[in-house]
Structures are given as C-alpha cells and as structure tokens.
Design an enzyme around this catalytic site. Structure first.
Site, mmCIF file in Angstrom:
data_model
loop_
_atom_site.group_PDB
_atom_site.id
_atom_site.type_symbol
_atom_site.label_atom_id
_atom_site.label_comp_id
_atom_site.label_asym_id
_atom_site.label_seq_id
_atom_site.Cartn_x
_atom_site.Cartn_y
_atom_site.Cartn_z
ATOM 1 N N LYS A 86 3.784 8.719 13.521
ATOM 2 C CA LYS A 86 4.002 7.658 12.531
ATOM 3 C C LYS A 86 3.209 7.908 11.252
ATOM 4 O O LYS A 86 3.518 7.328 10.204
ATOM 5 C CB LYS A 86 3.656 6.284 13.112
ATOM 6 N N ASP A 87 2.197 8.773 11.313
ATOM 7 C CA ASP A 87 1.404 9.100 10.129
ATOM 8 C C ASP A 87 1.973 10.278 9.351
ATOM 9 O O ASP A 87 1.460 10.615 8.282
ATOM 10 C CB ASP A 87 -0.038 9.449 10.524
ATOM 11 N N ARG A 134 4.944 -2.279 6.254
ATOM 12 C CA ARG A 134 5.972 -2.624 7.242
ATOM 13 C C ARG A 134 5.593 -3.894 7.982
ATOM 14 O O ARG A 134 6.407 -4.828 8.119
ATOM 15 C CB ARG A 134 6.132 -1.468 8.248
ATOM 16 N N ARG A 135 4.350 -3.963 8.457
ATOM 17 C CA ARG A 135 3.906 -5.172 9.157
ATOM 18 C C ARG A 135 3.840 -6.349 8.192
ATOM 19 O O ARG A 135 4.255 -7.465 8.521
ATOM 20 C CB ARG A 135 2.543 -4.929 9.804
ATOM 21 N N ARG A 152 -8.300 -1.923 6.952
ATOM 22 C CA ARG A 152 -8.146 -0.523 7.366
ATOM 23 C C ARG A 152 -9.318 -0.101 8.232
ATOM 24 O O ARG A 152 -10.249 -0.852 8.441
ATOM 25 C CB ARG A 152 -8.023 0.381 6.135
ATOM 26 N N ARG A 158 -11.521 -2.308 12.927
ATOM 27 C CA ARG A 158 -10.655 -3.457 12.652
ATOM 28 C C ARG A 158 -10.977 -4.636 13.570
ATOM 29 O O ARG A 158 -11.010 -5.794 13.132
ATOM 30 C CB ARG A 158 -9.183 -3.053 12.816
ATOM 31 N N CYS A 245 4.809 5.189 2.059
ATOM 32 C CA CYS A 245 3.993 3.996 2.275
ATOM 33 C C CYS A 245 4.243 2.933 1.206
ATOM 34 O O CYS A 245 3.686 1.849 1.271
ATOM 35 C CB CYS A 245 2.513 4.380 2.309
#
Length: 314
Positions: A86-87, A134-135, A152, A158, A245
């Site tokens: 995903k990165d 996205r979130r 982040r 987090r 992004c």
C-alpha cells in the site's frame, strides 16, 4: 564465493512493523532454502520516516517511504527490498520489479477509540487522527461533523498520541496490528462497506532488480497467486486514476467461487463531499485478465466521476 554462498541483504524501513515484515521474508527464505546463509536485514531510513509532522500529500506522496530503499537496491547495497504494497507508488523506477507477493493478511481497517465502537458512535465533532486522505474522505462522507487531524508515525506513536488525548479516535491497518500481535487492542474492526481499504493493503511485496533471475528464482517459493491477481487488479485501477497521495482512492479485489474476482473501488474528494464508487465481477485466471479488470474499473470511475472531480485530471 559462489552466489549460493552469499548472504542476501534485505532492505527495509526501521519501524517495529517493517522489521517484523522483513523478518517474515527472511524466515520464509530460510525455510525454502535451508542450505543458504541466513539473509541479513539492512535498515534504511526514508524521508517519510524522518518527516512526521506533515501529511504525505504535502511532502511528496507515498514514494517517500520507498525512495531511499530503492536507491540502495539499484546501486547494489541491498539485494531485496520488503515493502507494504500500500506504500508503493503506482509506477516503479526503471530497473526494478516486484519479485513476489506474500499471501495477503486481512486488508480491513481497525478503529481505536474510548468514545465509541464505530465511526457512527463517535461524539459529534470528535477528532479523528489520520494522515490518509482515503480514510479522511470516507470518514467525512459518513460523518461530516467529525474533525480530521493529521496523525503520523508508527503504530506505537499513534496509539500513544491517542492515549494522551491528542485525538479522540484513530484508524490503523489491521494487517499491521496482526503482525505486531496487537489486533486484540483494537476497539473495532471496520467492515469494508464502512471503510474500503487502500490499494494493496495487507499485502507484502519483495522488490528486486529487473533481470536478477537468481533473486526471482529464490522468491518463487514465497509468491502467492491469489494475492498476485488481487493486487494487480487494484494497482491497475490506481494507475488509470493517476493515483497518488493527493487523491483519495480505495480498492479491494476479493476472490469468489468459480475463479471470479470481485473488485470494489472508489474515488472521493478529500472533504468527503463527493464519492464515486464502482463494483464489478469477472472470471480472472491470469495477471493480464486481472489488470484488464482493474483498468476497466478505473476507466469507469473516471468516466462517471462528474464535474466535481474535474480538477483531479486537468
């Protein structure tokens, strides 16, 4: 020293999760090739790791988690690079390819909060911490009253900020929590209907130099066909959408009976004011067919997105 006698060098980021993931690849290589020396793990600090106080879209996008590692791979300082897929940017640098994809872990997102067991339960105007557009887009589409704050850092960072009251809730990828042995700490697991995952979320890829047939052969035992088909479909959709992004994009391909691949995808505006979705099913037996499915989804999203999204593709 022959090639078989050399110890492979595996490049990775230095977070606890990244080290676990690199260790998974090392251990599976050792099991598949017990007569080779154990691979060595090389930690490489990326720009994305160094800059923690800004959103990814403000500092250059998801490639900031891979750039330095890929440079080390290209110049021969490492032999393999382990990435959370995903990165990975939509397009790889010239001279590099994905050598294998490990079997995918659960792609869903997990919610952490002391204020509710779902996004719908959170108090009005609660602060949700995330660095993912996205979130953010899906949160605000569901609950426009919520406030989204940049959050982040690695999982521990987090959760420490959440415990300190910096935010009221945060979301993390369930796959990473499972690998860290922390899945039981999540408040709730969000359904993919509520929060469609990032492209390739839960999948681990091993990047190699193009033409490195020795590395490709060693990795063949780790490659998972079902994951390969799903991830290629999702990334093909992303490629059509020129995904970065800067654009909230989500996609999830799931295998169904009879060789059918179900692909759900969406594109949204960052503020959640507009969301365009697509869903399609197709029999998929090859990478080419998976890519065709993903491209069809991406093209449909672009075609049907409407004027609200026009600025994205100018």
């Amino acid at each position: 020293m022959t090639e078989a006698e050399k110890s492979l060098r595996i490049g990775t980021r230095g977070s606890p999760l990244a080290l676990i993931q690199a260790g998974m690849v090392r251990d599976r290589l050792a099991a598949a090739h017990p007569h080779r020396p154990l691979a060595e793990i090389t930690v490489i600090k990326t720009t994305g790791d160094r800059i923690q106080d800004r959103k990814l879209d403000e500092i250059g996008g998801k490639g900031l988690f891979t750039k330095e590692i890929e440079e080390a791979l290209l110049d021969g300082r490492i032999d393999l690079a382990v990435h959370s897929m995903k990165d990975m940017p939509t397009f790889l640098p010239d001279g590099l390819v994905i050598g294998c994809l490990l079997a995918r872990e659960d792609p869903r997102d997990a919610l952490f909060s002391a204020h509710g067991k779902s996004l719908a339960d959170l108090p009005r105007a609660a602060r949700v911490g995330t660095s993912s557009l996205r979130r953010q887009a899906q949160i605000l589409a569901l609950r426009p009253d919520l406030q989204v704050a940049t959050l982040r850092g690695n999982v521990g960072t987090r959760l420490a900020k959440l415990a300190a009251g910096t935010v009221d809730a945060t979301l993390l990828a369930l796959a990473g929590l499972i690998r860290l042995g922390m899945a039981d700490k999540a408040t709730a697991i969000l359904s993919t209907e509520e929060m469609l995952p990032a492209v390739a979320q839960g999948a681990l890829g091993v990047e190699i130099r193009a033409g490195d047939s020795g590395a490709k052969e060693l990795l063949a035992f780790l490659d998972d066909r079902a994951t390969e088909l799903a991830v290629n479909a999702e990334r093909a959709c992303l490629a059509v959408l020129d995904g970065s992004c800067h654009t909230p994009i989500a996609a999830l391909a799931e295998h169904e009976e009879g060789g059918i691949l179900r692909l759900r995808s969406l594109i949204a505006l960052p503020d959640g004011s507009a969301v365009q979705r697509d869903e399609r099913r197709r029999a998929v037996n090859s990478i080419a067919e998976a890519v065709d499915l993903g491209r069809a989804a991406g093209e449909a999203l672009r075609r049907n997105a409407g004027p609200a999204f026009a600025a994205i593709w100018r």
